[in-house]
Design an enzyme around this catalytic site. Structure first.
Site, PDB file in Angstrom:
ATOM      1  N   ASN A   8       0.730  -1.278   0.149  1.00 20.72           N
ATOM      2  CA  ASN A   8      -0.008  -0.108  -0.147  1.00 20.72           C
ATOM      3  C   ASN A   8       1.135   1.303  -0.090  1.00 20.72           C
ATOM      4  O   ASN A   8       1.639   1.572   0.989  1.00 20.72           O
ATOM      5  CB  ASN A   8      -1.143   0.055   1.399  1.00 20.72           C
ATOM      6  CG  ASN A   8      -1.840   1.155   1.270  1.00 20.72           C
ATOM      7  OD1 ASN A   8      -1.694   2.269   0.674  1.00 20.72           O
ATOM      8  ND2 ASN A   8      -2.946   1.079   2.230  1.00 20.72           N
ATOM      9  N   ARG A  75      -2.481  -2.138  -3.580  1.00 16.30           N
ATOM     10  CA  ARG A  75      -3.790  -1.408  -3.236  1.00 16.30           C
ATOM     11  C   ARG A  75      -3.624  -0.081  -4.216  1.00 16.30           C
ATOM     12  O   ARG A  75      -2.518   0.717  -4.353  1.00 16.30           O
ATOM     13  CB  ARG A  75      -3.852  -0.619  -1.942  1.00 16.30           C
ATOM     14  CG  ARG A  75      -4.978   0.245  -1.776  1.00 16.30           C
ATOM     15  CD  ARG A  75      -4.823   1.332  -0.566  1.00 16.30           C
ATOM     16  NE  ARG A  75      -6.076   1.879  -0.284  1.00 16.30           N
ATOM     17  CZ  ARG A  75      -5.823   3.194   0.371  1.00 16.30           C
ATOM     18  NH1 ARG A  75      -4.474   3.587   1.041  1.00 16.30           N
ATOM     19  NH2 ARG A  75      -7.038   3.843   0.551  1.00 16.30           N
ATOM     20  N   HIS A 164     -12.679   3.414  -0.217  1.00 14.27           N
ATOM     21  CA  HIS A 164     -12.893   2.291   1.054  1.00 14.27           C
ATOM     22  C   HIS A 164     -13.511   0.983   0.471  1.00 14.27           C
ATOM     23  O   HIS A 164     -13.973   0.184   1.458  1.00 14.27           O
ATOM     24  CB  HIS A 164     -13.486   3.090   2.149  1.00 14.27           C
ATOM     25  CG  HIS A 164     -12.713   3.912   2.918  1.00 14.27           C
ATOM     26  ND1 HIS A 164     -13.508   4.947   3.626  1.00 14.27           N
ATOM     27  CD2 HIS A 164     -11.338   3.989   3.153  1.00 14.27           C
ATOM     28  CE1 HIS A 164     -12.431   5.694   4.108  1.00 14.27           C
ATOM     29  NE2 HIS A 164     -11.368   5.194   3.894  1.00 14.27           N
ATOM     30  N   ARG A 225     -10.771  16.279   6.972  1.00 13.23           N
ATOM     31  CA  ARG A 225     -11.698  16.558   5.856  1.00 13.23           C
ATOM     32  C   ARG A 225     -13.248  16.916   6.204  1.00 13.23           C
ATOM     33  O   ARG A 225     -13.339  16.422   7.237  1.00 13.23           O
ATOM     34  CB  ARG A 225     -11.812  15.415   4.954  1.00 13.23           C
ATOM     35  CG  ARG A 225     -10.775  15.041   4.044  1.00 13.23           C
ATOM     36  CD  ARG A 225     -10.771  13.935   3.244  1.00 13.23           C
ATOM     37  NE  ARG A 225      -9.553  13.346   2.744  1.00 13.23           N
ATOM     38  CZ  ARG A 225      -9.367  12.119   2.910  1.00 13.23           C
ATOM     39  NH1 ARG A 225     -10.612  11.372   3.138  1.00 13.23           N
ATOM     40  NH2 ARG A 225      -8.394  11.410   2.508  1.00 13.23           N
ATOM     41  N   MET A 267      -9.403  11.159  17.010  1.00 12.44           N
ATOM     42  CA  MET A 267     -10.583  11.061  17.845  1.00 12.44           C
ATOM     43  C   MET A 267     -10.381  10.705  19.468  1.00 12.44           C
ATOM     44  O   MET A 267     -10.911  11.330  20.423  1.00 12.44           O
ATOM     45  CB  MET A 267     -11.248   9.962  17.193  1.00 12.44           C
ATOM     46  CG  MET A 267     -12.692   9.738  18.118  1.00 12.44           C
ATOM     47  SD  MET A 267     -13.814  11.150  18.024  1.00 12.44           S
ATOM     48  CE  MET A 267     -14.481  10.951  16.441  1.00 12.44           C
ATOM     49  N   GLY A 316     -14.421   3.532  14.491  1.00 19.28           N
ATOM     50  CA  GLY A 316     -15.587   2.587  14.676  1.00 19.28           C
ATOM     51  C   GLY A 316     -15.368   1.370  15.524  1.00 19.28           C
ATOM     52  O   GLY A 316     -16.208   0.991  16.366  1.00 19.28           O
ATOM     53  N   GLU A 368      -8.018  -4.378   5.523  1.00 19.84           N
ATOM     54  CA  GLU A 368      -8.029  -4.054   3.702  1.00 19.84           C
ATOM     55  C   GLU A 368      -6.636  -4.899   3.463  1.00 19.84           C
ATOM     56  O   GLU A 368      -6.959  -5.436   2.488  1.00 19.84           O
ATOM     57  CB  GLU A 368      -7.581  -2.755   3.933  1.00 19.84           C
ATOM     58  CG  GLU A 368      -9.033  -1.991   4.092  1.00 19.84           C
ATOM     59  CD  GLU A 368      -8.861  -0.447   4.216  1.00 19.84           C
ATOM     60  OE1 GLU A 368      -8.248   0.000   5.471  1.00 19.84           O
ATOM     61  OE2 GLU A 368      -9.150   0.204   3.283  1.00 19.84           O
TER      62      GLU A 368
END
Ligand code: ADP
Length: 381
Positions: A8, A75, A164, A225, A267, A316, A368
């Site tokens: 990636n 990726r 995603h 963003r 976060m 999440g 991923e």
């Protein structure tokens, strides 16, 4: 046993993972991680920083046991409308990825550098490009069309591509597994909340709506963003504030979202400040969760019948406060978060709604790299 290298390549970093996959159905086996890591600060003018992707990859690969490697999975962020599935890399595929650079000016060039270096270093090993956008090519024209002049849109590739995709794919599949139901029968809203964040409505394994659009800027509030906004804000900043277009691009992509509202893009940091009584952090949290809730409502309506809502990625998977606030007040829709289940320190895939709730609220770790490896093996075998 097959060995797969997943790469990636970002604009200044390379993430790699070398996996041994036992034979059997790729989806059901647990791969062994032989090696993994990240090389950062590529191209930076700092002591020890790799000069470019070629140097970074050469160093990484020299240290890896690559004998008997079956394939390399790359990726690739933007596959445009060209790629609806992973592709074995050849000159035509490379040219097509290069043609998409204007749509992903930061990402596709780095992804291409990784492909070209790996090809040169590992001649004879199949290289596979796995696209972030491909999972969303099942969107209907009504879901992927922006309501602007049709001819202009076609000429300049203005279209909802979505991103995603590897994460929404693996997480929606693992949600069906968690609920012990066939994928084709399960309708899920997947919420990928990492530094970047996106929502996806998945109907029986197919993406039917997603919040990121032409680029990863649209949709949910993210670390840096803005997500959705009135496009007039851009005209206004240009005409009234005199900002050049590149500065507005930087403002919306790198200085907005949680960072713009509360001065912290992370976060964990935001939650700590909110707990300490910081009002900007409290507002940023509300804006962030409210946006998620409105997408859940929209996608519930889109799907008509909803079986599961699944949280994934850094926020999440790890922030119960976000999960609870984002779904608060939706019990009349059959959506409820059980406070005890939500707060458990458990790490694996799990249900956090009360037993028997009409909509299963789930937490499912994303992976991923594993999805890229799995898709890579799917096309080479
Ligand atoms: P990326 O999109 O870069 O892959 P991740 O999926 O790792 O990002 O998500 C990063 C985000 O997850 C950051 O905002 C980070 O603060 C958040 N995060 C990670 N762990 C926790 C935690 N324990 N509590 C709250 N937020 C967390």
């Amino acid at each position: 046993m097959t060995r797969v290298l997943v790469l990636n390549c970002g604009s200044s970093s390379v993430k790699y993972r070398l996996l041994d996959v036992p034979s059997g159905r790729v989806d059901e086996v647990e791969p062994a991680v032989v090696a993994s890591g990240t090389v950062e600060r590529i191209g930076e003018d700092a002591p020890g920083a790799p000069r470019d992707h070629a140097e970074a990859l050469a160093t990484v690969m020299a240290g890896l046991p690559l004998d008997g490697l079956t394939a390399v999975g790359h990726r690739v962020v933007h596959g445009g409308l060209t790629f609806t599935a992973p592709a074995i890399v050849d000159d035509t595929v490379i040219a097509a990825i290069r043609e998409l650079v204007p749509l992903a000016p930061l990402h596709n060039p780095a992804n291409l550098a990784g492909i070209e270096v790996a090809r040169a270093l590992l001649p004879g090993v199949p290289q596979v490009a796995v696209f972030d956008t491909a999972f969303h090519r099942t969107l209907s024209p009504a879901a992927s069309t922006y309501a602007i002049d049709a001819e202009t849109a076609t000429r300049y590739g203005i279209h909802r591509y979505g991103f995603h995709g590897t994460s929404h794919a693996i997480v929606s599949r693992r949600t069906a597994t968690l609920l012990d139901r066939p994928l084709a029968e399960v309708n899920t809203i997947t919420l990928h909340l990492g530094n970047g964040a996106s929502a996806c409505a998945v109907e029986g394994g197919r993406s039917v709506a997603t919040s990121m659009g032409l680029s990863p800027l649209e949709g949910l509030v993210m670390g840096t963003r803005s997500g959705d906004l009135d496009p007039t804000i851009i005209f206004h900043l240009h005409r009234v504030a005199g900002m050049p277009i590149d500065e507005i691009d930087d403002l919306l992509n790198r200085r907005s979202g949680l960072a713009g509202l509360a001065g912290v893009n992370d976060m964990r940091g935001l939650l700590a400040r909110r707990a300490g009584g910081d009002r900007a952090a409290a507002l940023a949290f509300e804006v962030y969760c409210r946006r998620i809730r409105s997408y859940v409502g929209a996608y519930y309506a889109e799907l008509g019948r909803l079986d599961a809502i699944t949280f994934t990625a850094g926020v999440g998977e790890n922030a119960p406060a976000v999960r609870a606030a984002a779904l608060a007040g939706l019990d009349r829709l059959g959506i409820e978060v059980d406070p005890v289940r939500n707060d458990t320190p458990e790490r694996g895939a799990r249900v956090i709604s009360p037993p028997g709730a009409p909509v299963a609220v789930c937490v499912v770790p994303t992976d991923e790299e594993w999805e890229i490896a799995s898709q890579t093996l799917g096309v080479v075998s």
